[in-house]
Design a protein around this motif. Sequence first.
Motif, PDB file in Angstrom:
ATOM      1  N   UNK A  39     -54.619 -22.677  26.369  1.00  0.00           N
ATOM      2  CA  UNK A  39     -55.125 -22.961  25.032  1.00  0.00           C
ATOM      3  C   UNK A  39     -54.087 -22.709  23.949  1.00  0.00           C
ATOM      4  N   UNK A  40     -52.937 -22.184  24.339  1.00  0.00           N
ATOM      5  CA  UNK A  40     -51.892 -21.874  23.365  1.00  0.00           C
ATOM      6  C   UNK A  40     -51.388 -23.176  22.745  1.00  0.00           C
ATOM      7  N   UNK A  41     -51.345 -23.285  21.402  1.00  0.00           N
ATOM      8  CA  UNK A  41     -50.815 -24.507  20.786  1.00  0.00           C
ATOM      9  C   UNK A  41     -49.337 -24.679  21.133  1.00  0.00           C
ATOM     10  N   UNK A  42     -48.957 -25.912  21.373  1.00  0.00           N
ATOM     11  CA  UNK A  42     -47.576 -26.192  21.783  1.00  0.00           C
ATOM     12  C   UNK A  42     -46.755 -26.514  20.529  1.00  0.00           C
ATOM     13  N   UNK A  43     -46.183 -25.452  19.961  1.00  0.00           N
ATOM     14  CA  UNK A  43     -45.503 -25.543  18.670  1.00  0.00           C
ATOM     15  C   UNK A  43     -44.111 -24.948  18.782  1.00  0.00           C
ATOM     16  N   UNK A  44     -43.137 -25.649  18.216  1.00  0.00           N
ATOM     17  CA  UNK A  44     -41.780 -25.120  18.059  1.00  0.00           C
ATOM     18  C   UNK A  44     -41.679 -24.551  16.647  1.00  0.00           C
ATOM     19  N   UNK A  45     -41.582 -23.237  16.542  1.00  0.00           N
ATOM     20  CA  UNK A  45     -41.508 -22.581  15.237  1.00  0.00           C
ATOM     21  C   UNK A  45     -40.712 -21.294  15.383  1.00  0.00           C
ATOM     22  N   UNK A  46     -40.095 -20.820  14.310  1.00  0.00           N
ATOM     23  CA  UNK A  46     -39.296 -19.597  14.407  1.00  0.00           C
ATOM     24  C   UNK A  46     -40.132 -18.385  14.792  1.00  0.00           C
ATOM     25  N   UNK A  47     -39.502 -17.494  15.554  1.00  0.00           N
ATOM     26  CA  UNK A  47     -40.073 -16.187  15.834  1.00  0.00           C
ATOM     27  C   UNK A  47     -39.977 -15.355  14.548  1.00  0.00           C
ATOM     28  N   UNK A  48     -40.993 -14.572  14.199  1.00  0.00           N
ATOM     29  CA  UNK A  48     -40.901 -13.761  12.984  1.00  0.00           C
ATOM     30  C   UNK A  48     -39.675 -12.850  13.001  1.00  0.00           C
ATOM     31  N   UNK A  49     -39.033 -12.737  11.858  1.00  0.00           N
ATOM     32  CA  UNK A  49     -37.846 -11.885  11.746  1.00  0.00           C
ATOM     33  C   UNK A  49     -38.236 -10.418  11.752  1.00  0.00           C
ATOM     34  N   UNK A  50     -37.346  -9.584  12.280  1.00  0.00           N
ATOM     35  CA  UNK A  50     -37.573  -8.139  12.256  1.00  0.00           C
ATOM     36  C   UNK A  50     -37.417  -7.613  10.826  1.00  0.00           C
ATOM     37  N   UNK A  51     -38.311  -6.763  10.380  1.00  0.00           N
ATOM     38  CA  UNK A  51     -38.197  -6.218   9.019  1.00  0.00           C
ATOM     39  C   UNK A  51     -36.851  -5.513   8.811  1.00  0.00           C
ATOM     40  N   UNK A  52     -36.215  -5.829   7.702  1.00  0.00           N
ATOM     41  CA  UNK A  52     -34.974  -5.149   7.349  1.00  0.00           C
ATOM     42  C   UNK A  52     -33.735  -5.652   8.050  1.00  0.00           C
ATOM     43  N   UNK A  53     -33.870  -6.648   8.961  1.00  0.00           N
ATOM     44  CA  UNK A  53     -32.703  -7.091   9.729  1.00  0.00           C
ATOM     45  C   UNK A  53     -32.176  -8.452   9.296  1.00  0.00           C
ATOM     46  N   UNK A  54     -32.773  -9.038   8.265  1.00  0.00           N
ATOM     47  CA  UNK A  54     -32.225 -10.282   7.755  1.00  0.00           C
ATOM     48  C   UNK A  54     -30.941  -9.985   6.972  1.00  0.00           C
ATOM     49  N   UNK A  55     -30.054 -10.974   6.938  1.00  0.00           N
ATOM     50  CA  UNK A  55     -28.772 -10.831   6.216  1.00  0.00           C
ATOM     51  C   UNK A  55     -27.965  -9.648   6.732  1.00  0.00           C
ATOM     52  N   UNK A  56     -27.981  -9.451   8.039  1.00  0.00           N
ATOM     53  CA  UNK A  56     -27.289  -8.295   8.603  1.00  0.00           C
ATOM     54  C   UNK A  56     -25.778  -8.420   8.445  1.00  0.00           C
ATOM     55  N   UNK A  57     -25.251  -9.640   8.585  1.00  0.00           N
ATOM     56  CA  UNK A  57     -23.802  -9.817   8.577  1.00  0.00           C
ATOM     57  C   UNK A  57     -23.296 -10.108   7.169  1.00  0.00           C
ATOM     58  N   UNK A  58     -22.025  -9.912   6.991  1.00  0.00           N
ATOM     59  CA  UNK A  58     -21.365 -10.052   5.699  1.00  0.00           C
ATOM     60  C   UNK A  58     -20.606  -8.772   5.441  1.00  0.00           C
ATOM     61  N   UNK A  59     -21.193  -7.894   4.654  1.00  0.00           N
ATOM     62  CA  UNK A  59     -20.612  -6.558   4.504  1.00  0.00           C
ATOM     63  C   UNK A  59     -21.111  -5.679   5.648  1.00  0.00           C
ATOM     64  N   UNK A  60     -20.567  -4.485   5.751  1.00  0.00           N
ATOM     65  CA  UNK A  60     -20.932  -3.574   6.845  1.00  0.00           C
ATOM     66  C   UNK A  60     -22.313  -2.962   6.582  1.00  0.00           C
ATOM     67  N   UNK A  61     -23.219  -3.157   7.550  1.00  0.00           N
ATOM     68  CA  UNK A  61     -24.575  -2.600   7.412  1.00  0.00           C
ATOM     69  C   UNK A  61     -25.045  -2.003   8.742  1.00  0.00           C
ATOM     70  N   UNK A  62     -24.260  -1.190   9.421  1.00  0.00           N
ATOM     71  CA  UNK A  62     -24.670  -0.704  10.748  1.00  0.00           C
ATOM     72  C   UNK A  62     -25.924   0.153  10.721  1.00  0.00           C
ATOM     73  N   UNK A  63     -26.211   0.795   9.584  1.00  0.00           N
ATOM     74  CA  UNK A  63     -27.379   1.677   9.510  1.00  0.00           C
ATOM     75  C   UNK A  63     -28.688   0.911   9.710  1.00  0.00           C
ATOM     76  N   UNK A  64     -28.666  -0.390   9.487  1.00  0.00           N
ATOM     77  CA  UNK A  64     -29.892  -1.168   9.684  1.00  0.00           C
ATOM     78  C   UNK A  64     -30.337  -1.166  11.149  1.00  0.00           C
TER      79      UNK A  64
END
Length: 751
Positions: free
Chosen positions: A720-745
């Motif tokens: 019964x699961x709908x057959x959908x291609x969609x993004x997996x929800x992002x982990x809180x606080x882990x978006x935009x991890x790269x760029x400057x140094x953010x290892x504490x995340x």
Amino acid sequence: MSMCIQTHIDWPAFLSRHDMLWQTKPISWDEGVFIGNGLLGAMIYSEEHRDQRHVLRFVLGRTDVTASREGGAKAFPVRVPIGEIALEMEGWIYQPCEIRLDLWNAEMRAVIPTTKGEVRLRALIHALYPVLAIELDSDEGEQRAEMRWYSYPEVDPILKNADGINLNQYIPEITVERTEEEGTGIGVQSYGKGEGCTTAWKVHNYGRVKEGSGECENDVRYHRLCLLTVVNGISNEDREIARHELENVPQEDLTSWIAEHRRWWHDYYPASFISIPDTQLESFYWIQMYKLASATRKDLLPIDNQGPWMTSTPWPGLWFNMNVQMSYSPVYTANRLELGQSLISSLRQHQEQLIRNVDESFRSDSAGLGRSSSYDLNSPVEDEVGNLTWIMHNCWRQYRYSMDETLLRDFVYPLLRRSICLYMHLLEEGTDGRLHLPPTVSPEYGSFKQLKTPDAHYDLSLLRWGCETLLYAAKRMGIEDPLQARWADILARLTPLPVDQTGYKIGRDLSLEFGHRHFSHLLAVFPLHITGNSEEERQLAIRSLRHWIAKEGDLRGFSFTGAASIAAAMGLGDEALAYLRSLMHLIKPNTMYKEAGPVIETPLAGAEAIHDMLLQSWGNIIRVFPAVPETWQEAVFHNLRAEGGFLVSAASKAGQTVFIRIQSLAGEPCRLLTDLAYSEQGFVIEVQGKRAQYILHEDRSIEIVLKSGDEAVLYISDGEEPRVIAPVPAEPGMQHFFGSRKPWRLYGFPK
């Protein structure tokens, strides 16, 4: 797309969660903002030295700018740094900066406060033209901010040596000529022998402009536009080409020009899609997709060790004992075959040189590649014999994922044949009746000692793969090659891959006894996949992998990408993830990788390792979710490409595959392994929307008959699961991890 499958991907929103972000200024190549179009590139960063804190650098690179050296083929023409354009402000760059690399639009945007005012920026290198555009506006305090071009010799020593002194890099004597023609600056850098490059730039100062409806001083901005191009060459014609590039930009209104740039990128990204519940690795993956298209294009030069982002390096060229092969490794499964064409085109163009690279007595039927060269591929073969054959494995993948029969017949088969003929000249029959290879180097093992061993795993595995592939290809093309009997004899009598109690050896008389950063002694397992099919071979591969990685002395970033792909090939998802997580500690904040200099192949191969966890296709079987770690309870991909010319989409929930969609582009036999075959509820296959018959083989692989253009959907019975291609929800606080140094995340700090 089947009516049974829906795609819900908001591409701008999805990619925006992976934009690289800086809230403090980047101060090194390792954390700079990079933009490029496969030919021209810029790395954007600043400096902490008090004399240069007011400068934002756009360090330029153009991949085809090289300089010749004395010393024969080993002293091949090398990449040369070409200078930079600098934004020089009145005040020091202050906090907090807001710098973003917008992946979807392939542009950098920034708000930069200084101790005197504020500057806003937008910068891009056009997707279709070798032109860097920098738009800036400033407030009253920074009204005198300027864009200034510096040839490489003119760059301040503080900046020139900020990323390390060029102790091992050849830099020619450079003479600089500056002129100005009708408001366009022209800078010619000559290296002697008629070599060099020409830079043209033009700054349009639109003066004082009021913004908003208010009358206060804060509404006044000073707008400027800087356009710059670099041309390989120093002739009068090259100057005209450079001027012409700038004149073609509609400088009064960039709207249509930028729209054309964005259209290219907006068409590029949706070729395939992946989303996983590890937001850091998901971000890393999509930045590599951006990096690939910034580093090469189908009609441009192949990817060298650093792409168009030049900095100090002892490796300013192409290296063929791993680097080029790994750089191209993600293009096939990612369904971005057009980028793989730059490698094919280079090999096509220089086939005569590949023949000249081997001993004169072998040139009638053989070709090869030594360790390194410039773009002319002038690299005589010495003690690394298999480099061209490994390159041909990439070319074979280009064929197998496209099923372009003309590519096979006209290019892949004849050049692979020549690379295997070189081995055939070296084979010797031993007293055991077996065929053996003389001492050769297994790349990177004891590299400074140039350790050699007879029957090196590297060469035996490439020779075996090459003979198997040539026989398969000849049969497919329906040709009778006079060498077919010889190839079959080699396969029958070639000495087995050398093994001891620890696993695969480096060669017949050389065990792996100390740290080895390369996986050259494991090539049969990955990427060749000519072993590991039986349980006995699988256990041997796992034992070899773990013995290798346990020798910690000389591991590098690319060691972990190889280890991750090997573990994935053995179905060890948790172990593959552990290797990728280790890699993340070695990757630079902007996802680049550097040892004594940049080596771009490592992060790109990391993207291939992620593919290998989600989809593999080798041995004429497509493996869906073959090595998904336990923690990835949800994952999705769309239009990844598989051998045989298949586009595959799939989604998993609660650690189980929900559905698979597979489209045939070439009508090849379709056989796949999936956990759906083990479902207690059973599974259903529809082809073109109708229930279809299939064969379930003893190994639980599923064989489906598909014509070219047919599409099959597999799903759990009564699912019964709908057959959908969609993004997996992002982990809180882990978006935009790269760029400057953010290892504490990584450690759950509250945000």
